[in-house]
Design an enzyme around this catalytic site. Structure first.
Site, PDB file in Angstrom:
ATOM      1  N   HIS A  71       0.924  -1.052   0.042  1.00 56.28           N
ATOM      2  CA  HIS A  71      -0.090   0.021  -0.017  1.00 56.28           C
ATOM      3  C   HIS A  71       0.992   1.145  -0.094  1.00 56.28           C
ATOM      4  O   HIS A  71       1.680   1.429   0.930  1.00 56.28           O
ATOM      5  CB  HIS A  71      -1.013  -0.197   1.317  1.00 56.28           C
ATOM      6  CG  HIS A  71      -1.882  -1.048   1.377  1.00 56.28           C
ATOM      7  ND1 HIS A  71      -2.047  -1.777   2.303  1.00 56.28           N
ATOM      8  CD2 HIS A  71      -2.740  -1.328  -0.137  1.00 56.28           C
ATOM      9  CE1 HIS A  71      -3.102  -2.694   1.928  1.00 56.28           C
ATOM     10  NE2 HIS A  71      -3.602  -2.494   0.577  1.00 56.28           N
ATOM     11  N   GLU A 101       1.771   4.014   2.891  1.00 56.60           N
ATOM     12  CA  GLU A 101       2.485   3.470   4.222  1.00 56.60           C
ATOM     13  C   GLU A 101       4.128   3.666   3.996  1.00 56.60           C
ATOM     14  O   GLU A 101       4.554   2.713   3.893  1.00 56.60           O
ATOM     15  CB  GLU A 101       1.864   2.005   4.342  1.00 56.60           C
ATOM     16  CG  GLU A 101       0.404   1.961   4.456  1.00 56.60           C
ATOM     17  CD  GLU A 101      -0.340   0.468   4.382  1.00 56.60           C
ATOM     18  OE1 GLU A 101       0.617  -0.425   4.462  1.00 56.60           O
ATOM     19  OE2 GLU A 101      -1.388   0.389   4.459  1.00 56.60           O
ATOM     20  N   ARG A 148      -3.502   4.736  -2.025  1.00 56.20           N
ATOM     21  CA  ARG A 148      -3.294   3.284  -1.498  1.00 56.20           C
ATOM     22  C   ARG A 148      -2.954   2.101  -2.460  1.00 56.20           C
ATOM     23  O   ARG A 148      -2.333   1.213  -2.371  1.00 56.20           O
ATOM     24  CB  ARG A 148      -4.703   2.933  -0.524  1.00 56.20           C
ATOM     25  CG  ARG A 148      -4.562   1.457  -0.362  1.00 56.20           C
ATOM     26  CD  ARG A 148      -5.911   1.228   0.745  1.00 56.20           C
ATOM     27  NE  ARG A 148      -6.218  -0.044   0.809  1.00 56.20           N
ATOM     28  CZ  ARG A 148      -6.149  -0.760   2.085  1.00 56.20           C
ATOM     29  NH1 ARG A 148      -5.229  -0.273   2.903  1.00 56.20           N
ATOM     30  NH2 ARG A 148      -6.383  -1.786   2.015  1.00 56.20           N
ATOM     31  N   HIS A 161       2.602  -3.603   6.789  1.00 55.37           N
ATOM     32  CA  HIS A 161       1.704  -2.400   6.504  1.00 55.37           C
ATOM     33  C   HIS A 161       1.826  -1.417   7.573  1.00 55.37           C
ATOM     34  O   HIS A 161       2.859  -1.755   8.583  1.00 55.37           O
ATOM     35  CB  HIS A 161       0.483  -3.183   6.417  1.00 55.37           C
ATOM     36  CG  HIS A 161      -0.005  -3.981   5.170  1.00 55.37           C
ATOM     37  ND1 HIS A 161      -0.644  -3.499   4.304  1.00 55.37           N
ATOM     38  CD2 HIS A 161       0.367  -5.300   5.139  1.00 55.37           C
ATOM     39  CE1 HIS A 161      -0.827  -4.354   3.363  1.00 55.37           C
ATOM     40  NE2 HIS A 161      -0.084  -5.623   3.985  1.00 55.37           N
ATOM     41  N   GLU A 194       1.525  -4.376  10.975  1.00 52.07           N
ATOM     42  CA  GLU A 194       0.796  -3.086  11.040  1.00 52.07           C
ATOM     43  C   GLU A 194       1.628  -2.415  11.859  1.00 52.07           C
ATOM     44  O   GLU A 194       1.592  -2.336  12.973  1.00 52.07           O
ATOM     45  CB  GLU A 194      -0.713  -2.790  11.504  1.00 52.07           C
ATOM     46  CG  GLU A 194      -1.674  -3.563  10.557  1.00 52.07           C
ATOM     47  CD  GLU A 194      -1.898  -2.739   9.302  1.00 52.07           C
ATOM     48  OE1 GLU A 194      -1.766  -1.676   9.263  1.00 52.07           O
ATOM     49  OE2 GLU A 194      -2.896  -3.276   8.385  1.00 52.07           O
TER      50      GLU A 194
END
Lengths: 294, 436
Positions: free
Chosen positions: B196, B199, B254, B323, B397
């Site tokens: 993405h 990020e 994204r 991510h 994440e």
């Protein structure tokens, strides 16, 4: 401090095995109350790993909604708080009415510049009752928090911020706050804090039991002259909704004076459907560039 | 360490005067032939008359050659420049003096000059093309990252190589770094960052991690053991088109940038395009949505390239997809609440990894299966990996939990990378110790 972990036992902890692959929402529509004491995990976890994400996520959702509402209601850009940790909570789900959550959580002062050092000893505690009306936004919230900052200090900081705002030269030539590398110039912090305050109202109103929002970026600001010394400004923010990952541009109009309740009006852009979309490259993340009257 | 000194491949710089050109050809000769010109001199001899010119010509004809004319005897008006090897200096100078040929010493020691020139060239090259001057605590553009990759591979060619696994929709290369100590088809670990594009902390963490691997190999016992038995593959910019777009137009983009006829919104969510529960809940069939899964599984070239590579390789044992943001470490499934068969093992491993991460800077991560920790999402990378037989499939994440979100300040890059490394190391170590 222990790392956060799965403290909440699954509401239907029974034999292990594959669970039915049902919609998350369908699972929420259970009649039985879900008791989920947060402290039961402890350092030695119970025998099996808990699929406790559902109630835990719901409690976090409720805590965040409560905080948005709390921040907005406080009307103070110097007293903004963020969620530190969910400590305990329970939820009652009713297919006809919706979802009631009682949650206790700790907070800390919202200060993006400080990282870890300030955390110790600065935790406030909140208790909230949040009622999500069957997938509808604008949850009903009842929240009380212990004091984090002395009232007088808060008033002083608000007034200082107010003066900084009044001294800004218009038109403000700001592209984005934070900039694309995450930096907020100290001189622009007052704008950001006030924008965060106003956005809290918007985010509270838009939160449902599955949608929750973060303030991603401020993309335009305009301050208006007033006759009555209030701070009056229009700004555009980009909100990030987590479950859909959408970026939602909103135009917000805010009127503020220290100690007085905040007045907010806003308009957020709807997600484009394929039929409505124009030929623009930016797709659903287009930010409208002109500010029109609401 | 392989690798050639690269000086010879550069075009000649200005000012283009003949001496400089000749000097550079010497550098080339020296570089390739490793010749040594220590003590050699260049003498300038103005010929006063035809007789002297002829005498100099005689020198040229000597066999074996005793002088090397840089500017040979041509006309009376032009001086003659000759390179005289150190061993011949005495004889040649005697010859010139005995015939009344005045000379001046143009270059007292060629080697010294060559060394100075080479140093100057290397210096200017170093500024642009070294991973030492690359700032690990800043965010970079696509070009800067690709340039860093090339330098990095060159500087550590003993254990790093670059593999092209395909192209993006807009035809950007999608390079993958391979860390290997040899062997054929060692069991492998896959790490991707930047699937993405908004990020940014993930690409930055990936770059730091690549550097960490080469730095720690041979020093950190755990990493050394891992690399001695396994290969590591890192794809730093998994979505280059989207990434370029976050720099040029839309910082919060994204998806990738694929375009289809008749569809007015651009891009597919590359983390919904995998062949595992494709099109299910937590993905969207609306092309304007941020979680648009695309027309069919693996329809996106960025995803297809990885699928093809990993499938053809056939020996991947772990896959880690990175991510941001939320501070979570998760394992499959995302597409449903159904637990995977080794859920207990993954739970324990995630717990260990998160504790190792916490010890670095006190940052708290939560962990669990993706569907229960974050949300239900279908067609995701780790679900595909798990279904393809990769037992250790994890999704990170990274920082933070919403204060800055995607716009994480660059000052947090290195702390984030440092703590994430400890979690990665934990997962890789477990993979090493649990072969299957």
């Amino acid at each position: 401090m222990q790392p956060r972990r799965q403290r909440l036992p699954a509401p239907w902890s029974g034999p292990r095995g594959p669970r039915p692959t049902a919609l998350l929402l369908a699972l929420l529509l259970l009649l039985a109350p879900v008791v989920a004491p947060a402290g039961s995990g402890g350092p030695d976890d119970p025998g099996q790993p808990q699929d406790a994400g559902v109630p835990r996520r719901l409690l976090q959702q409720a805590a965040r909604a409560a905080l948005h509402f709390f921040n907005f209601r406080s009307g103070s850009p110097s007293a903004l708080r963020v969620l530190a940790e969910v400590q305990e909570g329970r939820a009652w789900m009713n297919p006809k009415e919706g979802c009631k959550v009682h949650v206790v959580f700790s907070t800390e002062r919202y200060n993006p510049e400080s990282l870890l050092q300030e955390r110790e000893g600065r935790l406030g505690k909140c208790s909230a009752r949040v009622f999500f009306k069957n997938q509808k936004p604008r949850p009903t919230i009842n929240v009380t928090c212990t004091r984090l900052i002395e009232k007088k200090k808060r008033q002083q900081e608000d007034y200082l911020l107010y003066k900084q705002m009044k001294q800004l030269k218009n038109p403000l030539e700001i592209v984005s706050i934070p900039d694309n590398h995450g930096h907020i110039d100290p001189s622009l912090r007052p704008i950001w804090d006030l924008a965060f305050l106003g956005s809290s109202y918007v985010m509270w109103e838009m939160t449902t039991q599955v949608s929750h929002y973060y303030l991603a970026q401020l993309t335009s600001v305009r301050q208006w002259k007033t006759n009555d010394d209030t701070i009056d400004f229009d700004y555009t923010v980009l909100l990030h909704e987590l479950s859909t990952q959408e970026i939602i541009p909103c135009r917000i109009h805010l009127v503020w004076y220290p100690g007085k309740p905040l007045k907010v009006k806003y308009h957020c852009q709807e997600l484009q459907t394929p039929e409505e979309a124009s030929g623009t490259e930016e797709g659903s993340a287009v930010v409208p560039t002109e500010l029109s009257n609401f | 360490m392989q690798g050639t000194p690269g000086g010879g491949t550069r075009p000649g710089p200005s000012p283009v005067d003949r001496r400089t050109l000749l000097v550079f050809s010497f550098i080339l000769a020296a570089a390739l032939g490793q010749m040594n010109f220590t003590g050699d001199q260049v003498l300038r001899v103005p010929a006063k008359d035809e007789k002297q010119l002829s005498l100099l010509g005689d020198l040229e004809g000597l066999k074996p050659q005793k002088v090397d004319f840089w500017r040979g005897p041509a006309r009376l008006s032009l001086p003659v420049d000759m390179r005289v090897p150190f061993s011949e200096l005495k004889d040649i100078k005697a010859y010139l003096e005995s015939h009344g040929l005045a000379y001046s010493i143009m270059i007292k020691d060629i080697q010294v000059l060559l060394d100075e020139e080479r140093e100057a060239m290397a210096k200017s090259r170093r500024l642009e093309r070294s991973t030492n001057s690359f700032s690990y605590s800043s965010y970079h553009t696509l070009e800067e990252i690709y340039s860093w990759i090339d330098n990095f591979v060159m500087e550590h060619s003993d254990i790093v190589s670059k593999i092209q696994i395909g192209n993006s929709f807009e035809n950007q290369a999608t390079p993958v770094l391979k860390f290997s100590t040899g062997g054929s088809r060692h069991p492998a670990i896959w790490i991707d960052t930047g699937i993405h594009s908004r990020e940014w902390i993930t690409h930055a963490t990936g770059i730091w991690t690549a550097n960490k691997i080469v730095s720690d190999y041979g020093k950190d016992r755990v990493l050394t053991d891992i690399l001695n038995a396994m290969d590591i593959f890192i794809e730093l910019v998994t979505n280059p088109d989207g990434f370029a777009f976050t720099h040029s137009m839309n910082r919060l983009w994204r998806k990738n940038k694929s375009i289809r006829p008749g569809i007015f919104c651009i891009g597919v969510d590359l983390n919904r395009n995998w062949k595992s529960g494709f099109g299910g809940n937590g993905s969207n069939s609306n092309p304007c949505s941020e979680t648009y899964h695309g027309p069919s599984p693996q329809s996106e070239p960025e995803v297809a390239a990885i699928v093809n590579f990993i499938t053809a390789h056939g020996n991947f044992k772990a896959l880690i997809s990175i991510h941001s943001y939320s501070q979570m470490l998760m394992y499959p499934y995302g597409r449903s609440l159904e637990p995977v068969s080794n859920q207990r093992e993954l739970y324990d491993l995630a717990k260990d990894a998160v504790e190792a991460l916490y010890k670095v800077h006190g940052i708290e991560y939560i962990f669990g299966s993706l569907s229960t920790t974050l949300y239900v999402a279908s067609g995701i990378t780790v679900d595909w990996a798990y279904d393809s037989g990769i037992k250790y499939a994890f999704s990170f994440e990274l920082r933070d939990t919403g204060q800055y979100g995607f716009l994480l300040p660059a000052t947090q890059i290195i702390p984030t990378a440092q703590e994430t490394w400890m979690a990665l190391r934990t997962i890789m170590e477990h993979t090493l110790n649990h072969p299957y």
